[in-house]
Design an enzyme around this catalytic site. Structure first.
Site: not given
Ligand code: C5P
Length: 300
Positions: A12, A103-106, A109, A141
């Site tokens: 993405k 940064g591509l969400g692999g 996904s 994501d």
């Molecule tokens: O939720 P996920 O594990 O994908 O997010 C990785 C890190 O990015 C989280 O631990 C958080 O520090 C940060 N994050 C955030 N706000 C978001 C998504 C992610 O601060 N909306």
């Protein structure tokens, strides 16, 4: 008979990525328009007694059997088992073509592809909105990839509102070498200050453009993390700045360090790809992937 499925797991980019505020739970309140692109991993699911994950392919990385994002796919499968109460297993084979930690969400996904695939392989019959809910247990994501195509995302990433497929020019992606990428999403979010926050207006603008079926352009894009590249991703900043001096308008992909150019004139692709390579980045010519392709599963 053993069931077997092949699922496309597209990468993405973010047309917009805005942060409105920090939330009481420590996450950031987002407004973002996300877009699946043709660059994709391929996930093959086979009925098996237990859950296992195998990663191969050009972007699998150096650690055989333990690539950095294999666990998201595993966690997606176990989250689905928990939610359904099923006692099943599956072998998950990921053909990795999306650069990891770019940064591509692999990885996200792949996780959503596992949910979409197992939903069919195990006859769960869950709607995308339920798959997105389960995907939110794995990360911020993955829920988007339960829908794919073009979508507005809010909350911490778990609220997904599908839009019609965006009309957009071809895309030239630029990714730095693997040894210059790291697990940086959390540190990028931590480095944000209130001056970077916005009100979600550019996201509303892109939404209107997409809903009207108008062509997306550089002026529509906005990514909060571009304010941090100079300090957090200097190599990316240097390359983006070099392209700006040539009259190009590079945009950060997600939290970076990849970036992309919208190609108004596709004939410029070879020269721009050569320039990107000169700047030490890997160029990839791609385009948007419509929703109909982004959620496809195929019985083998
Ligand atoms: O939720 P996920 O594990 O994908 O997010 C990785 C890190 O990015 C989280 O631990 C958080 O520090 C940060 N994050 C955030 N706000 C978001 C998504 C992610 O601060 N909306």
């Amino acid at each position: 008979m053993t069931g077997r499925l092949r699922v496309v797991a597209p990468a993405k980019i973010n047309w917009t990525l805005e942060v409105l505020r920090i939330r009481p739970d420590g996450y950031h309140e987002l407004r973002s328009v996300l877009q699946t692109i043709e660059l994709h991993d391929v996930v093959t699911l086979t009925d098996a007694p237990d859950i296992s994950v195998e990663v191969a392919g050009p972007e699998a990385g150096e650690l055989p059997g333990a690539p950095p994002d294999s666990n998201l796919a595993y966690r997606a499968a176990t989250a689905l088992l928990r939610r359904t109460g099923l006692r099943r297993g599956a072998h998950i084979a990921i053909d990795k073509r999306i650069p990891v930690a770019a940064g591509l969400g692999g990885g996200s996904s792949d996780a959503a592809a596992v949910l979409r695939g197992l939903n069919r392989l195990w006859d769960v019959g869950a709607a995308p909105v339920i798959l997105a809910e389960i995907a939110a247990e794995v990360g911020s994501d993955p829920p988007f990839f339960a829908f794919g195509g073009t979508a507005v995302v809010s909350g911490r990433g778990e609220l997904v509102e599908p839009l019609p497929d965006a009309v957009a020019p071809p895309i030239l992606l630029a990714t730095p070498p693997q040894d210059e990428r790291g697990e940086k999403t959390a540190s990028m979010f931590r480095a944000l200050t209130p001056e970077s926050y916005s009100d979600g207006d550019t996201t509303i603008g892109v939404r209107e453009t997409v809903e009207a079926g108008r062509l997306l352009a550089d002026e529509n894009m906005n990514n909060v993390f571009e304010r941090l590249t100079a300090t957090m991703q200097p190599q990316t900043e240097l390359a983006m700045e070099a392209l700006r001096t040539q009259g190009q308008t590079p945009h950060l992909a997600g939290a970076g360090p990849s970036f992309f150019l919208l190609l108004r004139d596709e004939q410029l692709a070879p020269a721009l790809a050569a320039r990107v390579r000169e700047l030490g980045f890997e160029p990839r010519l791609t385009r948007t992937m419509p929703r109909s392709r982004a959620v496809r599963t195929r019985k083998l």
